[in-house]
Motif scaffolding. Sequence first.
Motif, PDB file in Angstrom:
ATOM      1  N   ASN A 270       6.985   6.409  -5.290  1.00 19.23           N
ATOM      2  CA  ASN A 270       6.782   5.107  -5.978  1.00 19.23           C
ATOM      3  C   ASN A 270       6.870   3.965  -4.920  1.00 19.23           C
ATOM      4  OD1 ASN A 270       6.585   3.044  -7.651  1.00 19.23           O
ATOM      5  ND2 ASN A 270       8.684   3.209  -8.663  1.00 19.23           N
ATOM      6  N   ALA A 271       6.151   3.980  -4.227  1.00 16.08           N
ATOM      7  CA  ALA A 271       6.081   3.116  -2.891  1.00 16.08           C
ATOM      8  C   ALA A 271       6.153   1.592  -3.151  1.00 16.08           C
ATOM      9  CB  ALA A 271       4.870   3.581  -1.992  1.00 16.08           C
ATOM     10  N   SER A 272       6.359   0.538  -2.202  1.00 19.61           N
ATOM     11  CA  SER A 272       6.193  -0.810  -2.135  1.00 19.61           C
ATOM     12  C   SER A 272       4.811  -1.141  -1.822  1.00 19.61           C
ATOM     13  CB  SER A 272       7.195  -1.356  -1.633  1.00 19.61           C
ATOM     14  OG  SER A 272       6.865  -1.252   0.000  1.00 19.61           O
ATOM     15  N   ILE A 273       4.504  -2.200  -2.469  1.00 14.89           N
ATOM     16  CA  ILE A 273       3.048  -2.509  -2.139  1.00 14.89           C
ATOM     17  C   ILE A 273       2.985  -3.166  -0.635  1.00 14.89           C
ATOM     18  CG2 ILE A 273       1.449  -4.212  -2.835  1.00 14.89           C
ATOM     19  CD1 ILE A 273       1.499  -2.370  -5.091  1.00 14.89           C
ATOM     20  N   GLY A 274       3.783  -3.581  -0.240  1.00 13.23           N
ATOM     21  CA  GLY A 274       3.611  -4.060   1.250  1.00 13.23           C
ATOM     22  C   GLY A 274       3.633  -2.848   2.064  1.00 13.23           C
ATOM     23  N   GLY A 275       4.490  -1.756   1.708  1.00 10.73           N
ATOM     24  CA  GLY A 275       4.360  -0.876   2.510  1.00 10.73           C
ATOM     25  C   GLY A 275       3.191   0.221   2.293  1.00 10.73           C
ATOM     26  N   MET A 276       2.554  -0.145   1.167  1.00 10.90           N
ATOM     27  CA  MET A 276       1.251   0.512   0.912  1.00 10.90           C
ATOM     28  C   MET A 276       0.158  -0.320   1.787  1.00 10.90           C
ATOM     29  SD  MET A 276       1.783   1.371  -3.097  1.00 10.90           S
ATOM     30  CE  MET A 276      -0.117   1.761  -3.570  1.00 10.90           C
ATOM     31  N   VAL A 277       0.363  -1.549   1.798  1.00  6.53           N
ATOM     32  CA  VAL A 277      -0.635  -2.164   2.648  1.00  6.53           C
ATOM     33  C   VAL A 277      -0.544  -1.912   3.964  1.00  6.53           C
ATOM     34  CG1 VAL A 277      -1.113  -4.602   3.548  1.00  6.53           C
ATOM     35  CG2 VAL A 277      -0.565  -4.221   1.124  1.00  6.53           C
ATOM     36  N   SER A 278       0.584  -1.533   4.529  1.00 16.24           N
ATOM     37  CA  SER A 278       0.987  -1.617   5.825  1.00 16.24           C
ATOM     38  C   SER A 278       0.348  -0.141   6.333  1.00 16.24           C
ATOM     39  CB  SER A 278       2.310  -1.839   6.250  1.00 16.24           C
ATOM     40  OG  SER A 278       2.948  -3.236   5.830  1.00 16.24           O
ATOM     41  N   THR A 279       0.608   0.891   5.635  1.00 15.91           N
ATOM     42  CA  THR A 279       0.256   2.384   5.782  1.00 15.91           C
ATOM     43  C   THR A 279      -1.363   2.521   5.931  1.00 15.91           C
ATOM     44  OG1 THR A 279       0.825   3.266   3.834  1.00 15.91           O
ATOM     45  CG2 THR A 279       2.338   3.358   5.704  1.00 15.91           C
ATOM     46  N   GLY A 280      -1.867   1.515   5.062  1.00 16.90           N
ATOM     47  CA  GLY A 280      -3.345   1.786   4.630  1.00 16.90           C
ATOM     48  C   GLY A 280      -3.446   3.017   3.442  1.00 16.90           C
ATOM     49  N   ALA A 281      -2.340   2.800   2.423  1.00 17.31           N
ATOM     50  CA  ALA A 281      -2.216   4.177   1.787  1.00 17.31           C
ATOM     51  C   ALA A 281      -3.387   4.359   0.744  1.00 17.31           C
ATOM     52  CB  ALA A 281      -0.999   3.757   0.700  1.00 17.31           C
ATOM     53  N   SER A 282      -3.518   5.661   0.320  1.00 15.99           N
ATOM     54  CA  SER A 282      -4.396   6.029  -0.787  1.00 15.99           C
ATOM     55  C   SER A 282      -3.689   6.994  -1.752  1.00 15.99           C
ATOM     56  CB  SER A 282      -5.970   6.542  -0.213  1.00 15.99           C
ATOM     57  OG  SER A 282      -5.744   7.506   0.686  1.00 15.99           O
ATOM     58  N   GLY A 283      -4.587   7.796  -2.104  1.00 19.33           N
ATOM     59  CA  GLY A 283      -3.870   8.980  -3.073  1.00 19.33           C
ATOM     60  C   GLY A 283      -5.021   9.514  -3.919  1.00 19.33           C
ATOM     61  N   THR A 284      -4.667  10.080  -5.113  1.00 18.26           N
ATOM     62  CA  THR A 284      -5.754  10.914  -5.894  1.00 18.26           C
ATOM     63  C   THR A 284      -6.742   9.945  -6.211  1.00 18.26           C
ATOM     64  OG1 THR A 284      -4.457  10.688  -7.942  1.00 18.26           O
ATOM     65  CG2 THR A 284      -3.899  12.604  -6.809  1.00 18.26           C
ATOM     66  N   ASN A 285      -6.482   8.748  -6.801  1.00 15.76           N
ATOM     67  CA  ASN A 285      -7.519   7.680  -7.395  1.00 15.76           C
ATOM     68  C   ASN A 285      -8.451   7.354  -6.427  1.00 15.76           C
ATOM     69  OD1 ASN A 285      -6.698   7.869  -9.896  1.00 15.76           O
ATOM     70  ND2 ASN A 285      -5.129   6.499  -9.467  1.00 15.76           N
ATOM     71  N   ALA A 286      -8.359   7.527  -4.933  1.00 10.69           N
ATOM     72  CA  ALA A 286      -9.196   6.885  -3.887  1.00 10.69           C
ATOM     73  C   ALA A 286     -10.754   7.015  -3.912  1.00 10.69           C
ATOM     74  CB  ALA A 286      -8.661   6.999  -2.603  1.00 10.69           C
ATOM     75  N   VAL A 287     -10.968   8.390  -4.361  1.00 10.94           N
ATOM     76  CA  VAL A 287     -12.328   8.936  -4.500  1.00 10.94           C
ATOM     77  C   VAL A 287     -13.046   7.893  -5.543  1.00 10.94           C
ATOM     78  CG1 VAL A 287     -12.024  10.518  -6.249  1.00 10.94           C
ATOM     79  CG2 VAL A 287     -13.871  10.784  -4.598  1.00 10.94           C
ATOM     80  N   ARG A 288     -12.420   7.463  -6.327  1.00  9.70           N
ATOM     81  CA  ARG A 288     -13.179   6.610  -7.153  1.00  9.70           C
ATOM     82  C   ARG A 288     -12.853   5.146  -7.003  1.00  9.70           C
ATOM     83  NH1 ARG A 288     -15.343   3.640 -10.612  1.00  9.70           N
ATOM     84  NH2 ARG A 288     -15.119   3.495 -12.871  1.00  9.70           N
ATOM     85  N   PHE A 289     -11.709   4.851  -6.673  1.00  5.68           N
ATOM     86  CA  PHE A 289     -11.205   3.356  -6.698  1.00  5.68           C
ATOM     87  C   PHE A 289     -11.324   2.876  -5.278  1.00  5.68           C
ATOM     88  CE2 PHE A 289      -9.929   4.706 -10.797  1.00  5.68           C
ATOM     89  CZ  PHE A 289     -10.796   3.860 -11.448  1.00  5.68           C
ATOM     90  N   GLY A 290     -11.250   3.515  -4.164  1.00  2.00           N
ATOM     91  CA  GLY A 290     -11.020   3.138  -3.024  1.00  2.00           C
ATOM     92  C   GLY A 290      -9.646   2.989  -2.371  1.00  2.00           C
ATOM     93  N   VAL A 291      -9.478   2.854  -1.242  1.00  2.00           N
ATOM     94  CA  VAL A 291      -8.077   2.918  -0.403  1.00  2.00           C
ATOM     95  C   VAL A 291      -7.450   1.397  -0.564  1.00  2.00           C
ATOM     96  CG1 VAL A 291      -8.551   4.998   0.554  1.00  2.00           C
ATOM     97  CG2 VAL A 291      -8.990   2.728   1.622  1.00  2.00           C
ATOM     98  N   MET A 292      -6.464   1.302  -0.061  1.00  2.00           N
ATOM     99  CA  MET A 292      -5.772   0.031   0.263  1.00  2.00           C
ATOM    100  C   MET A 292      -6.719  -1.197   0.561  1.00  2.00           C
ATOM    101  SD  MET A 292      -2.958  -0.051  -1.481  1.00  2.00           S
ATOM    102  CE  MET A 292      -1.907  -1.748  -1.110  1.00  2.00           C
ATOM    103  N   ARG A 293      -7.399  -0.641   1.792  1.00  6.34           N
ATOM    104  CA  ARG A 293      -8.369  -1.635   2.629  1.00  6.34           C
ATOM    105  C   ARG A 293      -9.484  -2.410   1.486  1.00  6.34           C
ATOM    106  NH1 ARG A 293      -7.181   1.092   6.765  1.00  6.34           N
ATOM    107  NH2 ARG A 293      -6.553  -0.061   8.509  1.00  6.34           N
TER     108      ARG A 293
END
Length: 461
Positions: free
Chosen positions: A142-165
């Motif tokens: 349950n990461a922070s949005i700022g942390g997710m921005v800063s690591t360029g996070a993704s996860g299981t949904n990225a294949v469909r919706f893309g990553v933070m970028r």
Amino acid sequence: MNRHVTPQNIGAAIAALEARFPSSVSTGKSARRLHAGDESHHEPSEPDIVVHPKSTAEVVDVVKIAARNRVPVTPFGAGSGLEGGAIPHRGGISLDTSELSEIFEIRPDDMIARVGAGVRRLDLNQALRDTGLFFPVDPGANASIGGMVSTGASGTNAVRFGVMRENVLGLTVVTAEGKVVKTGSLARKSSSGYDLTRLFVGSEGTLGVVTEVTLRLHPIPDAVSAHAGFETLAGAVNAVTDIKRAGLQIGRVELLDAPLVDVINRRGDMRLEHLPTLFFEFHGAPAEIASLSGTIADIVSENGGRSLEWPANAEESRVLWETRRDCLAWAKAEREGAHSWPTDVCVPISRLAEVVLETREDVARSGIPAYIVGHVGDGNFHCVFMLRPEEEAEVARLSDRIVERALAAGGTASGEHGVGLGKRKFQQQEHGAEAIALMRSLKAALDPHGILNPGKVLPDT
Ligand SMILES: Cc1cc2nc3c(=O)[nH]c(=O)nc-3n(C[C@H](O)[C@H](O)[C@H](O)COP(=O)(O)OP(=O)(O)OC[C@H]3O[C@@H](n4cnc5c(N)ncnc54)[C@H](O)[C@@H]3O)c2cc1C
């Protein structure tokens, strides 16, 4: 430990911070210990002081005090990072963003939300529940949005919706000199000016402190889950490529190797064949997916897969995805005294099967328990070691070899966890000397005194 702060500098910074934020700073042992580490295997290192600013203006003041005294500032989101990014490796200030927690605006008609950097992703999705929209980027924590921005996070949904970028439209950033920069706009696309938003996404707190984020939202899709075991790991990976080529909309597809399937059978509520397994989620109207299920079953079978199992109801689908979320924690619990060391490479999808198989063989020779999970639709996989302290040196060697293998295949040292402390040594090899020199110039231009999260991302000179 590599501390660069003189006692005089840090003393002056602490005095100034205590005077400016009498109730939002702490130099106590427990606060410093809580901000010394993240979820990675990297050695913790305590900050000298922890500050909890409540607004962009307060972040400006923290950074100005740090700049004046040449003291490092390391942003700390939820501390769920897996590469040591939030560790205040050179001491100084840990800037905890948890009180930048306001959801400023949700604009359902524009499918946009504007939030404070400290907002947690699950809290945002809870706030969106009546809109029919959601924010899809889903690192397991349950990461922070700022942390997710800063690591360029993704996860299981990225294949469909893309990553933070792809899902960040704009940012408010405090620079190392304490200036407030706004990037992007409310428009869903733009070709206006240099793309500063994407410069800061993935910069791990080394170029600026993110205080506000404008995010792209998506309609919650109709989703149907399924799973299938495969005779071989290669077959499982190839099935995903074939399904994508057939034009089917995969919402998520996750690979779990056979040892992890065994853990699930021992600890979870699902009963699976002892085989490398894919968990799928398909998006589209149920009738559409039903009419395509024959094609999916054919592709699975052609790649050595067993028949697709479709959960009978929403509850079984929920259990499937909770199993994916929890299985690595179960694996860790099975080995007394073990901690986890995740790796995180990403390769071109055509090379994924080969890189995964070589990794599996290399790791098996070591005898150290390790499990492979992968966001295979993106070519990203994690080999997660469950090691005891005396095995660290061997795991470091195995982990380095995984990165070398990925780079040789045209991939990257980190698909989603970032560089932090752990992947710095591969930066030159991955990007080349000229690109690293350009990155150093950018860092020097934006952070001339090197106060923002020093010792991260860029290799030592
Ligand atoms: C069980 C588990 C599963 C995970 N699964 C995934 C996954 O599937 N995909 C994935 O991408 N990650 C995953 N992660 C890793 C982690 O959740 C992500 O890296 C996440 O983006 C980190 O967010 P955080 O808020 O915890 O940041 P932190 O760990 O606190 O910080 C991460 C980095 O960002 C910087 N930072 C934090 N906030 C700011 C800010 N406001 N401004 C500037 N810099 C900032 C820090 O200095 C640090 O360099 C997982 C972690 C765990 C524990």
